[in-house]
Design a protein around this motif. Structure first.
Motif, mmCIF file in Angstrom:
data_model
loop_
_atom_site.group_PDB
_atom_site.id
_atom_site.type_symbol
_atom_site.label_atom_id
_atom_site.label_comp_id
_atom_site.label_asym_id
_atom_site.label_seq_id
_atom_site.Cartn_x
_atom_site.Cartn_y
_atom_site.Cartn_z
ATOM 1 N N ASP A 17 -10.355 10.199 -10.898
ATOM 2 C CA ASP A 17 -10.088 8.762 -10.892
ATOM 3 C C ASP A 17 -8.638 8.452 -10.540
ATOM 4 O OD1 ASP A 17 -12.663 8.106 -11.534
ATOM 5 O OD2 ASP A 17 -12.282 7.837 -13.669
ATOM 6 N N GLY A 18 -8.450 7.567 -9.551
ATOM 7 C CA GLY A 18 -7.119 7.115 -9.174
ATOM 8 C C GLY A 18 -6.238 8.147 -8.505
ATOM 9 N N CYS A 19 -6.815 9.238 -8.056
ATOM 10 C CA CYS A 19 -5.991 10.316 -7.497
ATOM 11 C C CYS A 19 -5.373 9.964 -6.136
ATOM 12 C CB CYS A 19 -6.803 11.602 -7.387
ATOM 13 S SG CYS A 19 -8.290 11.440 -6.369
ATOM 14 N N ASN A 20 -5.885 8.967 -5.438
ATOM 15 C CA ASN A 20 -5.303 8.616 -4.145
ATOM 16 C C ASN A 20 -4.128 7.653 -4.274
ATOM 17 O OD1 ASN A 20 -6.907 6.404 -4.853
ATOM 18 N ND2 ASN A 20 -7.529 6.000 -2.744
ATOM 19 N N GLY A 21 -3.624 7.492 -5.482
ATOM 20 C CA GLY A 21 -2.430 6.684 -5.689
ATOM 21 C C GLY A 21 -1.163 7.509 -5.656
ATOM 22 N N CYS A 54 0.809 -1.218 0.000
ATOM 23 C CA CYS A 54 0.000 0.000 0.000
ATOM 24 C C CYS A 54 0.846 1.274 0.000
ATOM 25 C CB CYS A 54 -0.957 -0.015 1.192
ATOM 26 S SG CYS A 54 -2.361 1.094 1.011
ATOM 27 N N GLY A 55 2.147 1.153 0.022
ATOM 28 C CA GLY A 55 3.018 2.316 -0.088
ATOM 29 C C GLY A 55 3.254 3.065 1.203
ATOM 30 N N ALA A 56 3.362 2.357 2.308
ATOM 31 C CA ALA A 56 3.641 3.028 3.578
ATOM 32 C C ALA A 56 5.085 3.521 3.633
ATOM 33 C CB ALA A 56 3.362 2.095 4.752
ATOM 34 N N TYR A 57 6.019 2.720 3.136
ATOM 35 C CA TYR A 57 7.429 3.089 3.176
ATOM 36 C C TYR A 57 8.023 3.277 1.787
ATOM 37 C CZ TYR A 57 6.981 1.731 8.022
ATOM 38 O OH TYR A 57 6.580 1.643 9.323
ATOM 39 N N ALA A 58 7.560 2.491 0.851
ATOM 40 C CA ALA A 58 8.056 2.589 -0.533
ATOM 41 C C ALA A 58 7.027 3.322 -1.389
ATOM 42 C CB ALA A 58 8.300 1.186 -1.088
ATOM 43 N N ARG A 59 7.401 3.625 -2.596
ATOM 44 C CA ARG A 59 6.499 4.294 -3.530
ATOM 45 C C ARG A 59 5.345 3.361 -3.882
ATOM 46 N NH1 ARG A 59 6.411 8.425 -7.239
ATOM 47 N NH2 ARG A 59 5.427 7.926 -9.222
ATOM 48 N N PHE A 60 4.128 3.898 -3.900
ATOM 49 C CA PHE A 60 2.944 3.125 -4.269
ATOM 50 C C PHE A 60 2.982 2.857 -5.767
ATOM 51 C CE2 PHE A 60 -1.610 3.044 -5.526
ATOM 52 C CZ PHE A 60 -1.983 1.920 -4.819
ATOM 53 N N VAL A 63 -0.715 3.400 5.934
ATOM 54 C CA VAL A 63 -1.403 4.114 4.857
ATOM 55 C C VAL A 63 -2.701 3.384 4.540
ATOM 56 C CG1 VAL A 63 -1.301 4.780 2.429
ATOM 57 C CG2 VAL A 63 0.720 5.011 3.848
ATOM 58 N N ILE A 64 -3.768 4.144 4.362
ATOM 59 C CA ILE A 64 -5.059 3.602 3.941
ATOM 60 C C ILE A 64 -5.505 4.392 2.720
ATOM 61 C CG2 ILE A 64 -7.474 3.239 4.566
ATOM 62 C CD1 ILE A 64 -6.490 3.293 7.532
ATOM 63 N N SER A 111 2.020 9.698 -4.612
ATOM 64 C CA SER A 111 2.953 9.557 -3.497
ATOM 65 C C SER A 111 3.355 10.896 -2.890
ATOM 66 C CB SER A 111 4.210 8.827 -3.969
ATOM 67 O OG SER A 111 3.876 7.542 -4.395
ATOM 68 N N SER A 112 2.651 11.955 -3.209
ATOM 69 C CA SER A 112 3.030 13.283 -2.734
ATOM 70 C C SER A 112 2.897 13.425 -1.223
ATOM 71 C CB SER A 112 2.185 14.356 -3.425
ATOM 72 O OG SER A 112 0.820 14.157 -3.119
ATOM 73 N N VAL A 113 2.130 12.562 -0.580
ATOM 74 C CA VAL A 113 1.945 12.657 0.861
ATOM 75 C C VAL A 113 3.256 12.406 1.588
ATOM 76 C CG1 VAL A 113 0.763 11.617 2.827
ATOM 77 C CG2 VAL A 113 -0.478 12.115 0.748
ATOM 78 N N VAL A 114 4.091 11.527 1.071
ATOM 79 C CA VAL A 114 5.384 11.252 1.707
ATOM 80 C C VAL A 114 6.207 12.530 1.747
ATOM 81 C CG1 VAL A 114 7.516 9.948 1.514
ATOM 82 C CG2 VAL A 114 5.338 8.840 1.020
ATOM 83 N N ILE A 115 6.191 13.287 0.668
ATOM 84 C CA ILE A 115 6.924 14.547 0.615
ATOM 85 C C ILE A 115 6.360 15.526 1.628
ATOM 86 C CG2 ILE A 115 7.470 16.530 -0.836
ATOM 87 C CD1 ILE A 115 7.413 14.530 -3.219
#
Length: 149
Positions: free
Chosen positions: A122-126, A39-45, A87-88, A128-132
């Motif tokens: 569509d698909g916008c919650n994929g 789900c991309g908690a540590y690595a890129r989704f 990450v959810i 990875s900008s949250v990590v930044i």
């Protein structure tokens, strides 16, 4: 006259645009198999290995009209120092603030950082900008703490 109005109504039904539901990624790092980060908690989704689900379909965990990505992590400074992150990603129909296409973040009473990003395409919650933004948030918190002293 009655027969004619039936056909008019019947024809109009085919011309009324159907409203398609939004498609969102859904996963939870709490449900990932041990040792994997799907789900991309540590690595890129990886959006290529996931399929965005129609939010009004039976496969959707929660129905909704927009997507949400919720990230939470412990307050420790380094991942190798036992910090955890979860990450959810899912569909949603309610926001805390009532606003979509924004990210809200904060710290809960237990000291855990959280961020909720709501979006409407569509698909916008994929993304990875949250990590930044978590890095930015951590730097802001550190700067605030250093400036206080």
């Amino acid at each position: 006259m009655e027969f004619r109005s039936f056909w008019v109504v019947f024809a109009l039904l085919f011309y009324i645009p159907t409203n398609t539901a939004i498609k969102c990624y859904q996963c939870s790092s709490d449900e990932d198999p041990k040792g994997e980060d799907l789900c991309g908690a540590y690595a890129r989704f990886d959006e290529r290995t996931h399929i965005a689900v129609d939010c009004f379909h039976d496969e959707s965990v929660t129905p909704g009209t927009f997507c949400v990505k919720i990230t939470k992590q412990s307050p420790r400074m380094f991942i190798w120092d036992a910090r955890w992150r979860t990450v959810i990603r899912r569909c949603s129909s309610v926001t805390e603030t009532g606003v979509t296409n924004v990210c809200n973040w904060g710290v809960d009473p237990m000291g855990h950082y959280w961020e909720e990003c709501y979006c409407t395409s569509d698909g916008c919650n994929g993304a990875s900008s949250v990590v930044i933004s978590f890095v930015s948030m951590t730097l802001c918190l550190l700067a605030t703490l250093l400036l206080r002293n």
